[in-house]
Design an enzyme around this catalytic site. Structure first.
Site, PDB file in Angstrom:
ATOM      1  N   PHE A  14      -3.347   2.436   6.400  1.00  7.25           N
ATOM      2  CA  PHE A  14      -4.655   2.446   5.716  1.00  7.25           C
ATOM      3  C   PHE A  14      -4.541   3.339   4.478  1.00  7.25           C
ATOM      4  O   PHE A  14      -5.322   4.254   4.269  1.00  7.25           O
ATOM      5  CB  PHE A  14      -5.742   2.958   6.677  1.00  7.25           C
ATOM      6  CG  PHE A  14      -7.139   2.490   6.326  1.00  7.25           C
ATOM      7  CD1 PHE A  14      -7.479   1.153   6.368  1.00  7.25           C
ATOM      8  CD2 PHE A  14      -8.124   3.415   5.969  1.00  7.25           C
ATOM      9  CE1 PHE A  14      -8.770   0.728   6.063  1.00  7.25           C
ATOM     10  CE2 PHE A  14      -9.419   3.010   5.662  1.00  7.25           C
ATOM     11  CZ  PHE A  14      -9.744   1.667   5.703  1.00  7.25           C
ATOM     12  N   THR A  97       1.643  -0.999   5.853  1.00  7.12           N
ATOM     13  CA  THR A  97       2.435   0.222   5.971  1.00  7.12           C
ATOM     14  C   THR A  97       3.316   0.333   4.725  1.00  7.12           C
ATOM     15  O   THR A  97       3.555  -0.669   4.035  1.00  7.12           O
ATOM     16  CB  THR A  97       3.313   0.159   7.237  1.00  7.12           C
ATOM     17  OG1 THR A  97       4.122  -1.011   7.186  1.00  7.12           O
ATOM     18  CG2 THR A  97       2.461   0.134   8.502  1.00  7.12           C
ATOM     19  N   LYS A 126       7.035  -5.191   1.311  1.00 12.55           N
ATOM     20  CA  LYS A 126       8.230  -5.938   0.910  1.00 12.55           C
ATOM     21  C   LYS A 126       9.414  -5.739   1.854  1.00 12.55           C
ATOM     22  O   LYS A 126      10.334  -6.550   1.858  1.00 12.55           O
ATOM     23  CB  LYS A 126       8.637  -5.501  -0.507  1.00 12.55           C
ATOM     24  CG  LYS A 126       7.701  -6.049  -1.570  1.00 12.55           C
ATOM     25  CD  LYS A 126       7.572  -5.138  -2.772  1.00 12.55           C
ATOM     26  CE  LYS A 126       6.631  -4.013  -2.482  1.00 12.55           C
ATOM     27  NZ  LYS A 126       6.035  -3.360  -3.640  1.00 12.55           N
ATOM     28  N   VAL A 153       4.578  -9.800  -4.180  1.00  9.93           N
ATOM     29  CA  VAL A 153       4.979 -10.013  -5.588  1.00  9.93           C
ATOM     30  C   VAL A 153       3.719 -10.153  -6.436  1.00  9.93           C
ATOM     31  O   VAL A 153       2.821 -10.936  -6.099  1.00  9.93           O
ATOM     32  CB  VAL A 153       5.854 -11.286  -5.737  1.00  9.93           C
ATOM     33  CG1 VAL A 153       6.233 -11.521  -7.196  1.00  9.93           C
ATOM     34  CG2 VAL A 153       7.121 -11.189  -4.883  1.00  9.93           C
ATOM     35  N   GLU A 210       4.962   3.086  -5.786  1.00  8.70           N
ATOM     36  CA  GLU A 210       5.308   3.109  -4.367  1.00  8.70           C
ATOM     37  C   GLU A 210       5.143   4.537  -3.845  1.00  8.70           C
ATOM     38  O   GLU A 210       5.122   5.502  -4.619  1.00  8.70           O
ATOM     39  CB  GLU A 210       6.780   2.688  -4.193  1.00  8.70           C
ATOM     40  CG  GLU A 210       7.078   1.271  -4.623  1.00  8.70           C
ATOM     41  CD  GLU A 210       6.312   0.240  -3.799  1.00  8.70           C
ATOM     42  OE1 GLU A 210       6.496   0.191  -2.585  1.00  8.70           O
ATOM     43  OE2 GLU A 210       5.503  -0.502  -4.394  1.00  8.70           O
ATOM     44  N   ASP A 221      12.054  -1.911  -6.605  1.00  8.59           N
ATOM     45  CA  ASP A 221      10.872  -2.747  -6.355  1.00  8.59           C
ATOM     46  C   ASP A 221      10.988  -4.084  -7.090  1.00  8.59           C
ATOM     47  O   ASP A 221      10.727  -5.143  -6.515  1.00  8.59           O
ATOM     48  CB  ASP A 221       9.607  -1.985  -6.801  1.00  8.59           C
ATOM     49  CG  ASP A 221       8.361  -2.806  -6.569  1.00  8.59           C
ATOM     50  OD1 ASP A 221       7.893  -2.870  -5.420  1.00  8.59           O
ATOM     51  OD2 ASP A 221       7.862  -3.414  -7.536  1.00  8.59           O
ATOM     52  N   LYS A 225      11.584  -7.939  -5.480  1.00 10.44           N
ATOM     53  CA  LYS A 225      10.736  -9.073  -5.864  1.00 10.44           C
ATOM     54  C   LYS A 225      11.600 -10.228  -6.393  1.00 10.44           C
ATOM     55  O   LYS A 225      11.327 -11.398  -6.104  1.00 10.44           O
ATOM     56  CB  LYS A 225       9.698  -8.616  -6.893  1.00 10.44           C
ATOM     57  CG  LYS A 225       8.627  -7.725  -6.234  1.00 10.44           C
ATOM     58  CD  LYS A 225       7.779  -6.990  -7.239  1.00 10.44           C
ATOM     59  CE  LYS A 225       6.688  -6.174  -6.574  1.00 10.44           C
ATOM     60  NZ  LYS A 225       6.042  -5.215  -7.455  1.00 10.44           N
TER      61      LYS A 225
END
Ligand code: HSE
Length: 338
Positions: A14, A97, A126, A153, A210, A221, A225
Site C-alpha cells: 500500500f 509490492t 515488474k 510499462v 522506484e 527499469d 520494460k
C-alpha cells in the site's frame, strides 16, 4: 441485463501505487459502479512496514488512506500477504509490492499463490513479470484466472494491452521509445538548469522513482520494460540479462548542455526488435535531433512507437510514472477482470 457483483480485493502493498489506485476507487466509487459495473470490497491490505488490516465485510479505503497519510499503522491484524491472497473473500489480488528484479519477492509468491488458487492478479510489479512471465501466464490459464500487468510499462498509458488487444492481428516488428519517467524527468530538469541530485529528489518526491532509484538511473527499469515488450509484444521471451543496458548515471549537466548547443537532446531510449535469430533489446542514452518526435516528450511523460505491418507506425504518448497514473493501469485491468 448487466449482472452486478462485488469484487473482493486484497492489496499486497500500500505504497505510492496502491494508494494511487485507492484514491481513484474512493473518488470514483459511484461512477465505477454505474458506468463500469465495478463494485469493490477491500478485504485485506497487507504491508511490510505499516501492518495489515483485514475485514471480510470490507475495509474503508478512505480511512486507510487517511492513516497512510498520517504515517500511522494501517491495522494490527497478523496475516501474511499470501494468507490474505487466499482468504475466501479475496477475488482479485493487487500486487503493488515494490519491484525486486532479482527475486521477484514478495510479489512473486503472492502471485503464484493467488493464481494457483484460481484468483486473478493485477499488478504493476515488474519483478514477477520479468522473472516468471511464462509460468504465471500458464498458471492463470490452467486455473481459469487472469494475470494482467498493464502497469508494468508506461503506467496507465495503454501499452501492453494496446499491443495485445487493440493491435491484435498486427505483426509488430519493432518497439522503441521512452519508457522510464524518472530518467526522462531528470534529463528534462537538467536541461532546465537543475543539478542531477536535485532533479532526482524531485522525481522521488513526485512518486516517479522506484523504491531504490538506482533501478531507474542505472537503466534497470527501462531494461526490464524492454524485456517485457520483447516478450509480450514481439512474442519472443528473453531474459533481463539479454537486454543491452546503459543508464544515465554518467550523464552530466554539461553533457546535456553540449547536446543542446548542437540542437540535440539526450533521451534514454529503449528498443526491442525482431531479428533473424529472435529478438534484440537495448536501453541507452541517445542524442536525438530536436525535430525528432521523441525530443518533445519531457518530464515523466513516456512514448512508444510500435512498428507494425497493417498500420505502419503507431505511437502512444502519455504519463509513464506516478501514483494515480499507475493506479489507472491497475484500475483498467481490474475492470477487465471484473
Ligand atoms: N520508476 C518508474 C519510472 C515507475 O520512473 O518510470 C514506473 O514504472
Amino acid at each position: 441485463m448487466r449482472v452486478e457483483s462485488t469484487v473482493g480485493l486484497c492489496f499486497a502493498g500500500f505504497g505510492n501505487v496502491g494508494q494511487g489506485l485507492a484514491r481513484i476507487l474512493v473518488r470514483k466509487e459511484r461512477e465505477l459502479a454505474e458506468r463500469w459495473g465495478l463494485n469493490c470490497r477491500t478485504v485485506a491490505v497487507v504491508t511490510r512496514t505499516r501492518g495489515a488490516a483485514v475485514s471480510r465485510d470490507g475495509l474503508s479505503l478512505a480511512e486507510l488512506l487517511a492513516r497512510a497519510e498520517r504515517g500511522e499503522q494501517l491495522g494490527t491484524d497478523r496475516i501474511t500477504p499470501v494468507e490474505a491472497a487466499l482468504l475466501p473473500q479475496t477475488d482479485v489480488v493487487l500486487d503493488v509490492t515494490p519491484t525486486n528484479l532479482k527475486t521477484g519477492e514478495p510479489g512473486l509468491s503472492v502471485t503464484r499463490a493467488a493464481l494457483g488458487s484460481g484468483r486473478s492478479v493485477v499488478t504493476s510489479n515488474k519483478g514477477p513479470v520479468s522473472l516468471a512471465l511464462e509460468e504465471l501466464r500458464e498458471l492463470a490459464r490452467e486455473r481459469g484466472a487472469c494475470f494482467r500487468f498493464e502497469g508494468s510499462v508506461m503506467s496507465g498509458t495503454p501499452s501492453l494491452n494496446l499491443a495485445m488487444e487493440s493491435l491484435a492481428g498486427c505483426d509488430i516488428s519493432h518497439v522503441q521509445g521512452i519508457v522510464n519517467g524518472t530518467t526522462n524527468y531528470i534529463l528534462t530538469r537538467m536541461e532546465e538548469g537543475c543539478e542531477y541530485g536535485e532533479a532526482l529528489a524531485e522525481a522521488q518526491e513526485k512518486g516517479y522513482a522506484e523504491a531504490d532509484p538506482s533501478g531507474d538511473v542505472d537503466g534497470w527499469d527501462a531494461a526490464v520494460k524492454a524485456q517485457i515488450l520483447a516478450s509480450v509484444v514481439l512474442g519472443s521471451p528473453i531474459s533481463l540479462d539479454a537486454v543491452d543496458r546503459t543508464g544515465i548515471s554518467s550523464i552530466t549537466r554539461s553533457d546535456v548542455e553540449a547536446a543542446a548547443s548542437r540542437g540535440r537532446r539526450i533521451k534514454l531510449i529503449a528498443r526491442a526488435a525482431r531479428t533473424a535469430g529472435g529478438v534484440s533489446a537495448s536501453v541507452s542514452p541517445t542524442e536525438i535531433p530536436l525535430a525528432h518526435p521523441l525530443a518533445g516528450v519531457g518530464g515523466a511523460t513516456n512514448a512508444l512507437t510500435f512498428t507494425t505491418d497493417n498500420l505502419r507506425d503507431v505511437t502512444i504518448i502519455g504519463p509513464g510514472a506516478g501514483r494515480e497514473e499507475t493506479g489507472q493501469a491497475l484500475l483498467s485491468d481490474l475492470i477487465a477482470v471484473a
